[in-house]
Write a protein that holds these residues in place. Structure first.
Motif, PDB file in Angstrom:
ATOM      1  N   GLN A  95       0.831  -0.982  -0.175  1.00  0.00           N
ATOM      2  CA  GLN A  95       0.469   0.528  -0.009  1.00  0.00           C
ATOM      3  C   GLN A  95       0.742   1.211  -0.012  1.00  0.00           C
ATOM      4  O   GLN A  95       1.717   1.263   0.024  1.00  0.00           O
ATOM      5  CB  GLN A  95      -0.587  -0.094   0.771  1.00  0.00           C
ATOM      6  CG  GLN A  95      -2.076  -1.001   1.509  1.00  0.00           C
ATOM      7  CD  GLN A  95      -2.594  -1.046   2.651  1.00  0.00           C
ATOM      8  OE1 GLN A  95      -2.425  -0.600   4.152  1.00  0.00           O
ATOM      9  NE2 GLN A  95      -4.181  -1.398   2.446  1.00  0.00           N
ATOM     10  N   LEU A  96       0.719   2.605  -0.396  1.00  0.00           N
ATOM     11  CA  LEU A  96       1.449   3.686  -0.621  1.00  0.00           C
ATOM     12  C   LEU A  96       0.007   4.158   0.785  1.00  0.00           C
ATOM     13  O   LEU A  96      -1.210   4.315   0.144  1.00  0.00           O
ATOM     14  CB  LEU A  96       0.890   4.215  -1.223  1.00  0.00           C
ATOM     15  CG  LEU A  96       1.933   4.159  -3.066  1.00  0.00           C
ATOM     16  CD1 LEU A  96       1.639   4.510  -4.376  1.00  0.00           C
ATOM     17  CD2 LEU A  96       2.842   3.449  -2.358  1.00  0.00           C
ATOM     18  N   HIS A  97       0.747   5.075   0.717  1.00  0.00           N
ATOM     19  CA  HIS A  97      -0.260   6.252   1.885  1.00  0.00           C
ATOM     20  C   HIS A  97       0.072   7.411   2.055  1.00  0.00           C
ATOM     21  O   HIS A  97       0.337   8.179   0.816  1.00  0.00           O
ATOM     22  CB  HIS A  97       1.497   6.616   3.202  1.00  0.00           C
ATOM     23  CG  HIS A  97       0.722   7.259   4.938  1.00  0.00           C
ATOM     24  ND1 HIS A  97       1.002   8.510   5.098  1.00  0.00           N
ATOM     25  CD2 HIS A  97      -0.911   6.858   5.032  1.00  0.00           C
ATOM     26  CE1 HIS A  97       0.081   8.873   6.157  1.00  0.00           C
ATOM     27  NE2 HIS A  97      -1.239   7.850   6.215  1.00  0.00           N
ATOM     28  N   ALA A  98      -1.437   7.792   1.303  1.00  0.00           N
ATOM     29  CA  ALA A  98      -2.286   8.556   0.701  1.00  0.00           C
ATOM     30  C   ALA A  98      -2.935   9.807   1.647  1.00  0.00           C
ATOM     31  O   ALA A  98      -3.381  11.293   1.598  1.00  0.00           O
ATOM     32  CB  ALA A  98      -3.435   8.419   0.239  1.00  0.00           C
ATOM     33  N   GLY A  99      -1.788   9.897   3.416  1.00  0.00           N
ATOM     34  CA  GLY A  99      -2.682  10.647   4.439  1.00  0.00           C
ATOM     35  C   GLY A  99      -3.304  10.372   4.994  1.00  0.00           C
ATOM     36  O   GLY A  99      -4.592   9.568   4.579  1.00  0.00           O
ATOM     37  N   GLY A 100      -3.067  10.876   6.655  1.00  0.00           N
ATOM     38  CA  GLY A 100      -4.596  10.576   7.086  1.00  0.00           C
ATOM     39  C   GLY A 100      -4.693   8.848   7.571  1.00  0.00           C
ATOM     40  O   GLY A 100      -3.757   8.312   7.417  1.00  0.00           O
ATOM     41  N   ASN A 101      -5.973   8.431   7.438  1.00  0.00           N
ATOM     42  CA  ASN A 101      -5.822   7.323   7.411  1.00  0.00           C
ATOM     43  C   ASN A 101      -6.004   6.525   6.227  1.00  0.00           C
ATOM     44  O   ASN A 101      -6.831   5.364   5.833  1.00  0.00           O
ATOM     45  CB  ASN A 101      -7.394   6.567   8.350  1.00  0.00           C
ATOM     46  CG  ASN A 101      -7.530   6.715   9.609  1.00  0.00           C
ATOM     47  OD1 ASN A 101      -5.874   6.459  10.280  1.00  0.00           O
ATOM     48  ND2 ASN A 101      -7.745   7.493  10.631  1.00  0.00           N
TER      49      ASN A 101
END
Length: 86
Positions: free
Chosen positions: A10-16
């Protein structure tokens, strides 16, 4: 995360928020270096001359391992819990 024996990347897209990447084969050349080998990798692959390091990295990076790199401490991030973009 694992699903049916496969790692979910997964790539972190911000926040949750996260973006699931499609399953694909990859080789060890495509894997990012570990923190212990990061400096050697940067020198051998991208020939970096400067490295901006955060407080956490300053605790484990050893500038003597890469004397040709200038280490620049990153400014502290105020309200880091809000430091992301859409």
């Amino acid at each position: 995360m694992h699903q049916n024996g496969f790692a979910i990347v997964q790539l972190h897209a911000g926040g949750n928020s996260y973006i699931d990447l499609p399953k694909t084969d990859f080789t060890k050349e495509q894997v990012s270096p570990t923190r212990d080998s990061r400096l050697r990798w940067m020198q051998s692959v991208i020939h970096c001359t400067h490295y901006i390091c955060g407080a956490g990295e300053q605790a484990y990076l050893n500038p003597a391992d890469a004397p040709e790199i200038t280490f620049v401490p990153r400014d502290p991030i105020d309200r880091s819990d809000e430091a992301y973009t859409d």
